[in-house]
Write a protein that holds these residues in place. Structure first.
Motif, PDB file in Angstrom:
ATOM      1  N   THR A 396     106.386  58.148  73.002  1.00 52.13           N
ATOM      2  CA  THR A 396     106.558  57.503  71.711  1.00 52.13           C
ATOM      3  C   THR A 396     106.176  58.468  70.597  1.00 52.13           C
ATOM      4  O   THR A 396     105.559  59.502  70.832  1.00 52.13           O
ATOM      5  N   ALA A 399     101.203  59.354  65.957  1.00 51.51           N
ATOM      6  CA  ALA A 399     100.715  58.460  64.910  1.00 51.51           C
ATOM      7  C   ALA A 399      99.441  59.016  64.314  1.00 51.51           C
ATOM      8  O   ALA A 399      98.571  59.508  65.041  1.00 51.51           O
ATOM      9  N   VAL A 402      95.760  54.984  65.093  1.00 50.67           N
ATOM     10  CA  VAL A 402      95.942  53.935  66.087  1.00 50.67           C
ATOM     11  C   VAL A 402      94.981  52.808  65.748  1.00 50.67           C
ATOM     12  O   VAL A 402      93.786  53.044  65.516  1.00 50.67           O
ATOM     13  N   ARG A 460     100.189  53.212  64.839  1.00 53.76           N
ATOM     14  CA  ARG A 460     100.533  52.601  66.125  1.00 53.76           C
ATOM     15  C   ARG A 460      99.549  51.456  66.370  1.00 53.76           C
ATOM     16  O   ARG A 460      98.330  51.656  66.349  1.00 53.76           O
ATOM     17  N   CYS A 462      97.957  48.724  68.873  1.00 47.80           N
ATOM     18  CA  CYS A 462      97.749  48.404  70.288  1.00 47.80           C
ATOM     19  C   CYS A 462      97.092  47.029  70.387  1.00 47.80           C
ATOM     20  O   CYS A 462      95.981  46.826  69.894  1.00 47.80           O
ATOM     21  N   GLN A 484     105.271  50.704  64.860  1.00 51.91           N
ATOM     22  CA  GLN A 484     105.526  51.026  66.262  1.00 51.91           C
ATOM     23  C   GLN A 484     105.055  49.866  67.139  1.00 51.91           C
ATOM     24  O   GLN A 484     103.934  49.382  66.993  1.00 51.91           O
ATOM     25  N   HIS A 535      98.062  55.741  76.098  1.00 52.18           N
ATOM     26  CA  HIS A 535      98.609  55.423  74.778  1.00 52.18           C
ATOM     27  C   HIS A 535      97.972  56.281  73.699  1.00 52.18           C
ATOM     28  O   HIS A 535      98.661  56.743  72.772  1.00 52.18           O
ATOM     29  N   ALA A 539      99.915  59.131  71.299  1.00 54.43           N
ATOM     30  CA  ALA A 539      99.905  59.049  69.835  1.00 54.43           C
ATOM     31  C   ALA A 539      99.200  60.232  69.186  1.00 54.43           C
ATOM     32  O   ALA A 539      99.535  60.628  68.074  1.00 54.43           O
TER      33      ALA A 539
END
Length: 811
Positions: A396, A399, A402, A460, A462, A484, A535, A539
């Motif tokens: 992805t 970012a 996050v 991003r 989560c 995102q 993740h 990012a």
């Protein structure tokens, strides 16, 4: 009252018990000037997240002298917290009954011990002391067993741990001297855990009176077989057999649970004998008691003065041994009370789980009715997630930021009174109220991410949603906002997890009256175990912001993973009850550091902390400070080393703090608590509503702010110990540019989240840059302007932040 529950093709009726009576529900729904329940206690009772244990205060105001009573109060609250519970210390301060007191309030009450205007408060005294408080005569008061039971019941607390119970006094057949504790047990459904009643009372007659009142009495046998004695406070045995016995906390909780399920209006007395190693033999204490009673009679001490007189005399005659025993027994009762409350909460959760019923799949014709303001999501959640890369190898976009935490469907219910309504401001209880209801996508993490996104940062989010209608709509809405969505975990329907929801009920001024939140989906310990680090690596963020909706395990895992990758971390406390999750299991010296971590900015340069920056409000700051102290985090050598490095004068800094902030804030202890938390979190921005934002931060050794003339007014202390890391202390109060009145405020939802999102976005983009350094103090004004825009917007995060962000970036 019965409710109808849909379960398959059958209809089931289940009797519902009100969580609180009318008086307490009135308090929890609106302000009550006679009774205040702390937010931490309310949140624990509402969410059933932790057991709550009531604690009395006459032991502080009329038992132990100052400052011994302060130490005891801190010790008892710590025992509850260490046991996983929430202490609800109950007393009266300035004529207002309190259920749950913070550290400053406890200190004020204990310091008033022995004064004439500090009263001993039973049921009969509550109206008197609270009424006079409203009339301007503001007394303090320690609540007796009876007074504590009344207030605990009003708040919805079921377990109360204390030292000893009042009872029938010797010679009561002539004096009629019978403690109100006994009659209170006969009419208030609170369980009292004590070491029996005071030894100088008539114990056989006390037990007879309790039987007449219909009070269930049982004694913890602790492995003893057969019948056991009812304890006599300082002694494990009294010579009077206990009506019943119980073996452990599980049996005690089962009895309490059945008692409430049967809707009895009386209480229960569970007697917990004093620990054997602290017990005083009956043969030793009986003679001393007889002497103390004789002296009380000679002195004419009767009524509410009788017990304090006798206790003081017994202390004198035993050379203080009775005080040692007293402390041991009350600590034992608080420990046991916490365990009982925990077992009771487990039983209630099990029953609640068994009472839930499956909701049938929504007919397609109802979808638009359920989510009218969110984009229609015609595909299922798995399809939407797959389209965003979920379930595939993670590849992805990078970012800057996050944000990990709550994503929820928000319902905002604004009271809209009809002409002629009795109350034109607050909604009425137990009836339907006219209102304007809006539905939006929200949640703390979502709001922070949206604010940072609007300000121009790449973000991003989560979080987790359920495979349900709300979850599908949430994923679609995020996509339409340009955020995102690859970090949104969709939990399979078989898990039974629902998308988080938040319902806010506001008064006519848009001020919050009551809120209900279901964030259980991200409070599961294993929600993100395997994917978290992947993740974050994908990012590669500069900042990771985590909110306290995670349970402690997940919260620490997010922060630790972020630090291992060299990211800076920010913490949003969410609420007083959830904020303390940060310090459970917290070890500031054990966080991993990374070779990548090069503190090139002078915002924060203390990599051993897992949190670099946090943004509590004043209530959350109190909760965090109390939690850190109770967990012993202020006792470590590293804490003292950092505090010593701040260079604060040994004579105190009250004058300097008042000058930098305000006398009112100093009286509330806000700057002092901020300083004491700095060794754990080196940059703290305390949100103070219309009073502004207080920035408190450590300065690294060699920082130019320690010597520059522009920063000199805000440097409170400089290191004199030769520390290689800490250079000094920076404190600055940022007053708001404009205080918005009720007519200009559209919504308060999301304002604090907007502040943090805009602040970090400003740091990322260099809005706070000065001489090549990105400083947090240079971004506070930007974040305040962003928050003000959200205050004036019907959205939780104002779209006007887009324009503000462009302006800040010079676009």
């Amino acid at each position: 009252m019965a409710s109808v529950g849909y379960s398959g093709s059958s209809i089931r009726f289940r009797r519902l018990q009100p969580a609180f009576n009318l008086a307490s529900h009135r308090f929890l729904s609106s302000d009550n000037r006679f009774l205040k329940v702390s937010e931490e206690v309310r949140e624990a009772l509402r969410s059933k997240s932790r057991p709550v244990v009531a604690l009395e205060t006459t032991i502080y105001t009329h038992g132990f002298p100052y400052p011994d009573n302060v130490a005891l109060a801190s010790r008892l609250e710590s025992l509850v917290r260490v046991g996983g519970g929430v202490p609800a210390t109950i007393g009266v301060l300035d004529g207002v009954a309190r259920v749950g007191m913070d550290a400053e309030e406890i200190i004020r009450l204990t310091a008033s011990a022995g004064k004439k205007d500090t009263l001993k408060v039973s049921r009969r005294d509550l109206s008197y002391i609270c009424g006079l408080g409203a009339a301007g005569k503001r007394y303090n008061g320690g609540t007796t067993v009876a007074g504590t039971m009344v207030l605990a019941h009003l708040a919805g607390i079921k377990v109360f741990a204390t030292g000893g119970l009042g009872g029938v006094h010797r010679g009561a057949e002539n004096s009629m001297d019978i403690s109100a504790d006994l009659t209170e047990l006969g009419r208030t459904p609170v369980t009292v855990i004590s070491s029996g009643c005071k030894s100088f009372l008539d114990i056989p007659r006390t037990l007879e009176y309790l039987e007449t009142e219909g009070v269930g009495v049982a004694t913890f046998a602790d492995g003893r077989e057969g019948s056991v004695d009812f304890p006599a406070f300082w002694s494990r045995d009294s010579g009077s057999r206990s009506p019943t016995t119980i073996q452990d906390e599980q049996e005690a909780a089962a009895i309490i649970h059945a008692h409430h399920a049967l809707s009895f209006s009386s209480g229960l007395l569970l007697a917990n004998p004093i620990p054997a190693d602290a017990s005083v033999a009956r043969s030793d204490i009986d003679g001393i008691i007889e002497d103390a009673i004789r002296e009380a009679t000679s002195a004419g001490a009767s009524g509410k003065d009788n017990t304090p007189f006798i206790l003081a005399k017994i202390k004198e005659l035993t050379g203080g041994k009775s005080v040692v025993a007293n402390r041991a027994l009350i600590e034992g009762n608080v420990k046991r009370g916490t365990l009982v409350a925990k077992e009771l909460l487990n039983l209630e959760k099990m029953e609640q789980a068994s009472d839930t019923f499956a909701v049938p799949a929504w007919p397609s014709t109802l979808k638009s009715m359920v989510a009218p303001t969110l984009p229609e999501a015609t595909s299922n959640a798995a399809d939407v997630a797959a389209s965003e890369g979920l379930g595939k190898p993670i590849a992805t976009p990078k970012a800057d930021i996050v944000v990990a935490g709550a994503l929820a469907i928000d319902f905002s219910c604004d009271y809209a009174p009809l002409p002629g309504a009795i109350d034109q401001i607050a909604p009425q209880l137990h009836t339907s109220n006219p209102s304007i209801i809006t539905q939006t996508l929200g949640g703390v993490a979502h709001n922070i991410a949206k604010a940072a996104h609007y300000m121009g940062a790449s973000v991003r989010l989560c979080s987790a949603v359920g495979d349900d209608l709300s979850g599908r709509a949430a994923v679609a809405q995020l996509s339409s906002e340009g955020l995102q969505t690859g970090g949104i975990k969709v939990l399979d329907a078989s898990t039974g997890q629902r998308t988080a929801q938040y319902v806010a009920i506001n008064d006519a001024h848009k001020d919050l009256t009551l809120a209900m939140a279901d964030m259980s989906i991200i409070e599961q310990p294993d929600t993100w175990n395997s994917d978290r680090l992947a993740h974050l690596q994908a990012a590669s963020p500069k900042w990771v912001i985590v909110d306290a909706n995670w349970d402690s395990t997940n919260l620490h895992a997010w922060l630790t993973a972020a630090k291992s990758l060299g990211a800076l971390t920010a913490f949003e406390p969410v609420s007083t009850a959830k904020s303390i999750r940060l310090f459970h299991g917290y070890s500031p010296t054990s966080a991993p550091t990374s070779s990548k971590y090069r503190p090139t900015s002078t915002i924060l340069t203390f990599p051993n902390q897992i949190v670099d920056l946090m943004t509590p409000n004043n209530h959350e700051l109190h909760a965090l400070h109390t939690s850190a102290r109770s967990l012993g985090l202020f006792d470590s050598p590293s804490w003292w080393s950092t505090i010593d490095s701040l260079g604060l004068p040994s004579s105190g800094s009250r004058t300097a703090l008042s000058y930098l902030t305000s006398p009112a804030l100093v009286n509330e202890g806000i700057p002092q608590m901020s300083i004491q938390l700095l060794p754990l979190v080196p940059c703290i921005l305390t949100k103070l509503g219309p009073r502004g934002v207080l920035l408190t931060q450590l300065l690294p050794a060699g920082d130019e702010r320690l010597y520059g003339p522009d920063d000199a007014p805000y440097v409170l202390g400089r290191d004199r110990t030769g520390s290689e890391t800490v250079g000094g202390l920076y404190m600055r109060l940022f007053e708001p540019e404009e205080v918005m009145g009720p007519g200009k405020v559209v919504s308060v939802n999301g304002v604090g989240d907007t502040f943090l999102g805009a602040l970090v976005a400003g740091l990322v983009h260099g809005a706070g840059e000065r001489e090549g350094r990105r400083r947090v103090e240079n971004c506070v004004g930007l974040a305040q302007r962003a928050a003000r825009l959200s205050l004036g917007s019907k959205e939780a995060v104002s779209p006007e932040l887009v324009r503000l962000g462009r302006s800040a970036r010079g676009i």
